[in-house]
Scaffold this motif. Structure first.
Motif, PDB file in Angstrom:
ATOM      1  N   UNK A  93      -4.358   2.241  -5.166  1.00  0.00           N
ATOM      2  CA  UNK A  93      -3.957   2.587  -3.801  1.00  0.00           C
ATOM      3  C   UNK A  93      -3.554   1.339  -3.020  1.00  0.00           C
ATOM      4  N   UNK A  94      -4.259   0.236  -3.243  1.00  0.00           N
ATOM      5  CA  UNK A  94      -3.912  -1.009  -2.560  1.00  0.00           C
ATOM      6  C   UNK A  94      -2.500  -1.461  -2.937  1.00  0.00           C
ATOM      7  N   UNK A  95      -2.137  -1.325  -4.203  1.00  0.00           N
ATOM      8  CA  UNK A  95      -0.782  -1.703  -4.629  1.00  0.00           C
ATOM      9  C   UNK A  95       0.265  -0.804  -3.993  1.00  0.00           C
ATOM     10  N   UNK A  96      -0.059   0.475  -3.841  1.00  0.00           N
ATOM     11  CA  UNK A  96       0.882   1.375  -3.166  1.00  0.00           C
ATOM     12  C   UNK A  96       1.119   0.950  -1.722  1.00  0.00           C
ATOM     13  N   UNK A  97       0.092   0.335  -1.126  1.00  0.00           N
ATOM     14  CA  UNK A  97       0.206  -0.136   0.256  1.00  0.00           C
ATOM     15  C   UNK A  97       0.829  -1.524   0.359  1.00  0.00           C
ATOM     16  N   UNK A  98       1.242  -2.074  -0.780  1.00  0.00           N
ATOM     17  CA  UNK A  98       1.933  -3.355  -0.769  1.00  0.00           C
ATOM     18  C   UNK A  98       1.139  -4.546  -1.239  1.00  0.00           C
ATOM     19  N   UNK A  99      -0.119  -4.365  -1.604  1.00  0.00           N
ATOM     20  CA  UNK A  99      -0.932  -5.489  -2.059  1.00  0.00           C
ATOM     21  C   UNK A  99      -0.512  -5.941  -3.447  1.00  0.00           C
ATOM     22  N   UNK A 100      -0.723  -7.222  -3.715  1.00  0.00           N
ATOM     23  CA  UNK A 100      -0.591  -7.769  -5.051  1.00  0.00           C
ATOM     24  C   UNK A 100      -1.986  -7.891  -5.660  1.00  0.00           C
ATOM     25  N   UNK A 101      -2.080  -7.661  -6.966  1.00  0.00           N
ATOM     26  CA  UNK A 101      -3.357  -7.772  -7.658  1.00  0.00           C
ATOM     27  C   UNK A 101      -3.226  -8.813  -8.763  1.00  0.00           C
ATOM     28  N   UNK A 102      -4.183  -9.740  -8.790  1.00  0.00           N
ATOM     29  CA  UNK A 102      -4.222 -10.779  -9.818  1.00  0.00           C
ATOM     30  C   UNK A 102      -5.503 -10.597 -10.631  1.00  0.00           C
ATOM     31  N   UNK A 103      -5.374 -10.436 -11.931  1.00  0.00           N
ATOM     32  CA  UNK A 103      -6.518 -10.319 -12.821  1.00  0.00           C
ATOM     33  C   UNK A 103      -6.736 -11.654 -13.529  1.00  0.00           C
ATOM     34  N   UNK A 104      -7.976 -12.112 -13.562  1.00  0.00           N
ATOM     35  CA  UNK A 104      -8.333 -13.366 -14.215  1.00  0.00           C
ATOM     36  C   UNK A 104      -9.456 -13.059 -15.189  1.00  0.00           C
TER      37      UNK A 104
END
Length: 783
Positions: free
Chosen positions: A247-258
Motif C-alpha cells: 500500500x505504501x508503494x501505491x501511495x508513492x513510497x520507495x522500498x529498499x530491502x537490505x
C-alpha cells in the motif's frame, strides 16, 4: 464436526530432503490453501472456522504469532490474518491430546531422540505432570500437590538461585503478576525471549532517543516516502507487513530491502484478498535490493551518513533538519566529523556492495522528506549490533525523521506481546521508578540488585547455580545458544517448571524434578471465575494495547489460565497472608488492570480505555511530541568505529534463520517453500562459488564446525545446498544451528547471542561423529 488427523508417528527423515528453485513472491492462493489445510488437519472444520473468523478482530483474540499491528482507523478485513498466523492458531486449536496415558507410553529415553517437530505435533497437554529424580516417565500430579512442590523448592532455595523465564506470548496481566511474584520471592532473575532477539534495539534506542520501542504507527506507512526493510524476512516472519509495504508503494513510497538472502517476501507479494494477487503477477515490494554481507550493515549506514553529509555540504539545508538538530539533539558536530571521510575499499569489502549500489540508495535518502527504517533480528544478533542500530538512529535524527507523519524507527518485534512483557516489568534490569511504584502499590520491598538475562541464565545453569527454573511458556533449551552446555545444566537443576500447552524439548532435558503445568491458550475460553469469562490484553509492535479473548472450549477440563497458575504458585510459596492479594487478581482480571494503572505510566483508566473498540495507544514522546526522555532530555547522536565481520581463511559467516513452516522453536511442518526446501531441516545454504572454492559441491553431507576464541563447536550431518546467498556467507535453520554459538559470542551491551555471527567451516561427515560431537537435538535424527 470433523476431527483432526492423528498426530504423526514418523519423525523427520533428512534423507527425504527436496530442493527446488527459490520463489520470487510471497503469499498468493497457495498461502490460503496451506493455511486451511493445516487448520483442518489439526483442529477439524468447526474449530478452524470459528477461530479464523475471530483472529485479530474486535472482541476476538490476538494472533499468537507475530506482533504486527492492525489498523485502528480503518475497517478490518474479515480475514485479518496471514498463513503463518493461521498455522499458529491451528497448533493451539488442535484436538490432539497428550494425556497421562501418552506420557506413560513415552519414556524420556524415547522422547530425547525426538525432534521438536514430532514433539509439538502430538497435541495439547491435558493434565499436570511430574517426573521425580530417578523416574523414567512423567506421571500425573494434582494441581494442589504441584503448587505445594513448587513452593517447597523455592522456599528451600535462595532467591538468587531461582530463575523465572518468560515467553513473548504471555499476556500483559500474566506478565505483571509473574514479575510481581518473582520480586516478591526476592529476585530480578527475569530473563525473557527479548534478551535473545530485540534486546539490542532497546540498548541502542534508550540512550539515544529515550525509548526502547518503535516510534511509528501503522498509519505512518501510508505517508512515508522511503521505507527500509533491513535484516528481516517479512514474507515468513511478519506476512501482514507486506500489505502495508504494498500500500505504501501505491501511495508513492520507495522500498529498499537490505538482506543477505533474496527472500521472496522482500521481492514480491501476491495478496490473496485482491484479484491481482489471485490471478495476476501481484505487487513488487522492493524497488531496490541490497544483498549485503552478514554483519556489513554498520559500514553501510556509515556510508549513507558520509554521502548525505557530502550532499549537505554541497547544498546547505538540503539534507540536515538543522532546526530540529539544534533544538532536540546533542552530538551532531562529533557525528559530522566522524563521517567526514570514508574508505570505500573497506566499505565495499565489509558490505559486499559496490559504491554505485550504495550511492544509488543514498540518493533516495537524500530526496526523502519522510523515511521509516525497519529492522529485525538480522541486525540485533551480532557483536556490533548496538553500534549498527545507533547508526540508523543517527540517520533518522539528521533528517528530522521523528515526530512527523511517515517517519521514524521501526524495530519489528517478533512474538505477540514480547513488547508488552517488557512494558509490564519483565526485565532483569528494572528502573528504580518502576520498583518504587510496585513497592508503594503492594507494600512489598522489591530487590534492587539486577538479575540475570538469558545468556547469564545459561551460565548459571552451567555453573550449577540454579535450584528452581520456572518457564512461563517458551522452550528455553532450544531458544538459547550453546545447546549442549545449556541442556546439561538444565538436567542438573533441582526443579524445572514449565507452564505449557504442548510438549517441547525443554520438558525432555528436565531438572532432577520437573513439573509441567498445562495452561489455556489464546483461543481458549477462560470462564472459570466468580464473575464469569475473563479477557486479557497485549501490546503490539507499535504500542497499541488491545484486548484478547478466546471463545473455544478447551481440550481438557484440567487446564488453568496463566494468571490463576501464577496466583496459586505465589500463594503456595509466599503464604495466604502475603501483602499481595493474589486470589483477587486470579478471580477478576480487572483487579490486575487496576494495579497496572496505578503503577505503570500510560495505563491510566486501563479498564475503561481497553474496552474501547480499538483499545488505546501508549505514549511515545519521539512520535507524539518530538521530545526525548533521555537522561539529558534530548536525543543523542553517537559515534562508532568502522567494524564488520571478517571470516578467517577457509570459513564463512553463518547466520541462523526460520523456515517458512516455523515460528521460533515451533515447527508447523517441513516446507520452506519460498526457499524451495522441503522435508528436511539440517541444511546449510551456501553460494555456489563458495562451495567450489571450499572444495565441496551441492548436497554434500558435512559436519559444521564453528570457531570462537580458539574453541570449537560442532553440529553434525548437515546437507550443503547451493543457494544465491551473499558471497562469503551461509545460512542454516535454528534451533539446529544454535549449538554452534559459543555462549560468549554476544552483542556488546545487550548480551544478545550472536546467532548472526558464527565463523564456520565444513568437513566431510564422519560416520562415527554423531556420538562424539552432535550438540544439537532438535532435528538431530541420524540414519
Amino acid at each position: 464436526m470433523s476431527l483432526s488427523k492423528p498426530a504423526p508417528i514418523e519423525d523427520i527423515n533428512e534423507d527425504q530432503l527436496k530442493v527446488g528453485a527459490p520463489k520470487t513472491s510471497a503469499a498468493g492462493v497457495k498461502a490460503v490453501t496451506v493455511a486451511l489445510d493445516r487448520g483442518l488437519s489439526a483442529a477439524g472444520v468447526t474449530r478452524t472456522v470459528r477461530s479464523l473468523l475471530r483472529i485479530n478482530q474486535h472482541n476476538g483474540f490476538d494472533c499468537p504469532g507475530c506482533a504486527w499491528p492492525e489498523s485502528i482507523t480503518e475497517r478490518r478485513s474479515p480475514a485479518e490474518f496471514c498463513e503463518n498466523g493461521a498455522k499458529a492458531v491451528a497448533e493451539e486449536n488442535t484436538t490432539r491430546e497428550v494425556t497421562p496415558e501418552w506420557w506413560a507410553q513415552h519414556p524420556i529415553a524415547t522422547l530425547e531422540d525426538k525432534t521438536e517437530y514430532w514433539l509439538g505435533s502430538q497435541g495439547r497437554i491435558t493434565h499436570p505432570m511430574i517426573i521425580r529424580e530417578g523416574d523414567t516417565h512423567y506421571t500425573p500430579i494434582s494441581w494442589a500437590e504441584a503448587f505445594s512442590t513448587i513452593g517447597d523448592h523455592i522456599n528451600k532455595s535462595t532467591p538468587d538461585r531461582c530463575v523465572f523465564y518468560t515467553s513473548g506470548r504471555t499476556a500483559n496481566e500474566t506478565a505483571f503478576m509473574y514479575q510481581l511474584f518473582a520480586r516478591s520471592v526476592g529476585t530480578n532473575n527475569l530473563p525473557d525471549c527479548s534478551n535473545m532477539c530485540h534486546e539490542s534495539s532497546g540498548s541502542a534506542m534508550r540512550p539515544t532517543v529515550g525509548i526502547g520501542k518503535g516510534t511509528v504507527s501503522l498509519e505512518d506507512f501510508e505517508h512515508s516516502e522511503l521505507i527500509f526493510v533491513v535484516g528481516q524476512n517479512p514474507g515468513t516472519n511478519h506476512p501482514r507487513m507486506l500489505s502495508a509495504l504494498a500500500d505504501a508503494r501505491k501511495n508513492g513510497a520507495k522500498v529498499v530491502a537490505v538482506n543477505p538472502l533474496p527472500e521472496a517476501g522482500l521481492l514480491g507479494f501476491k495478496d490473496p484478498q485482491t484479484i491481482g494477487g489471485v490471478v495476476g503477477e501481484g505487487s513488487t515490494i522492493a524497488d531496490h535490493f541490497l544483498q549485503i554481507k552478514v554483519g556489513g550493515d554498520l559500514a553501510l549506514f556509515q556510508a549513507f551518513g558520509y554521502l548525505l553529509l557530502q550532499e549537505e555540504a554541497r547544498n546547505p539545508g538540503s539534507i540536515v533538519d538543522q532546526a530540529f538538530v539544534d533544538a532536540q539533539t546533542v552530538g551532531f558536530d562529533e557525528y559530522r566529523e566522524a563521517r567526514a571521510t570514508i574508505d570505500w575499499d573497506a566499505t565495499e569489502e565489509a558490505t559486499g556492495l559496490s559504491r554505485l549500489e550504495i550511492s544509488t540508495v543514498a540518493n533516495l535518502l537524500a530526496k526523502s522528506k519522510a523515511t521509516i527504517i525497519c529492522w529485525a533480528l538480522g541486525l540485533t544478533q551480532q557483536p556490533h549490533s548496538v553500534p549498527t542500530l545507533r547508526e540508523i538512529i543517527n540517520l533518522l535524527l539528521m533528517q528530522g525523521n521523528f515526530g512527523k507523519p511517515g517517519a521514524g524507527a521501526c524495530p519489528v518485534r517478533g512474538h505477540s506481546n514480547v513488547q508488552g512483557d517488557r512494558t509490564m516489568g519483565i526485565w532483569e534490569k528494572p528502573t528504580e521508578a518502576m520498583l518504587e511504584a510496585f513497592d508503594k502499590e503492594f507494600n512489598i520491598t522489591s530487590p534492587r540488585e539486577y538479575g540475570v538475562d538469558s545468556t547469564e541464565a545459561l551460565e548459571r545453569f552451567e555453573n550449577d547455580e540454579v535450584d528452581v527454573f520456572v518457564s512461563m511458556g517458551g522452550n528455553f533449551a532450544l531458544a538459547n545458544s550453546d545447546t549442549k552446555a545449556l541442556e546439561a545444566g538444565m538436567r542438573r537443576a533441582g526443579l524445572t517448571v514449565h507452564i505449557s500447552t504442548k510438549p517441547n524439548r525443554s520438558h525432555v532435558v528436565h531438572g532432577r524434578t520437573s513439573i509441567i503445568l498445562p495452561t489455556l491458550g489464546r483461543t481458549d475460553r477462560d470462564d472459570k471465575h466468580p464473575n464469569g469469562p475473563q479477557f486479557l490484553t497485549v501490546e503490539d509492535s507499535m504500542s497499541v494495547i488491545k484486548s484478547t479473548q478466546g471463545r473455544l472450549k478447551p481440550v481438557s477440563d484440567h487446564l488453568l489460565a496463566e494468571p490463576v497458575i501464577v496466583a496459586r504458585m505465589a500463594i503456595a510459596t509466599l503464604g495466604e497472608d502475603h501483602p499481595v492479594d493474589w486470589k483477587a487478581m486470579a478471580e477478576d482480571y480487572d483487579v490486575i488492570r487496576d494495579h497496572i494503572a496505578n503503577t505503570i505510566p500510560g495505563f491510566e483508566d486501563f479498564n475503561l480505555r481497553v474496552r474501547g473498540k480499538n483499545g488505546f495507544v501508549l505514549p511515545n514522546p519521539p512520535r507524539d511530541s518530538r521530545t526525548f526522555a533521555t537522561d539529558i532530555g534530548k536525543a543523542r547522536f553517537s559515534v562508532s568505529p568502522f567494524e564488520y565481520l571478517a571470516a578467517p581463511e577457509g570459513h564463512l559467516i553463518l547466520q541462523t534463520m526460520r523456515s517458512h513452516d516455523q515460528y521460533n522453536t515451533t515447527f508447523y511442518g517441513l516446507d520452506d517453500r519460498y526457499r524451495g526446501i522441503s522435508n528436511g531441516r539440517r541444511v546449510v545454504l551456501v553460494h555456489p562459488e563458495d562451495l567450489e572454492a571450499m572444495g565441496f559441491k551441492d548436497r554434500d553431507l558435512v559436519d559444521v564446525i564453528s570457531t570462537f576464541k580458539g574453541t570449537e563447536r560442532r553440529a553434525n550431518k548437515f546437507r550443503l545446498v547451493a543457494y544465491p546467498t551473499a558471497k562469503g556467507c551461509a545460512a542454516a535453520y535454528y534451533p539446529e544451528a544454535n549449538a554452534l554459538v559459543h555462549r560468549e559470542l554476544v552483542a556488546r551491551e545487550s548480551n544478545t547471542p550472536g546467532f548472526k555471527a558464527m565463523m564456520v567451516r565444513f568437513v566431510p561427515h564422519e560416520l562415527n561423529a554423531d556420538k562424539r560431537y552432535d550438540e544439537t537435538r532438535s532435528g538431530a535424527h541420524s540414519a
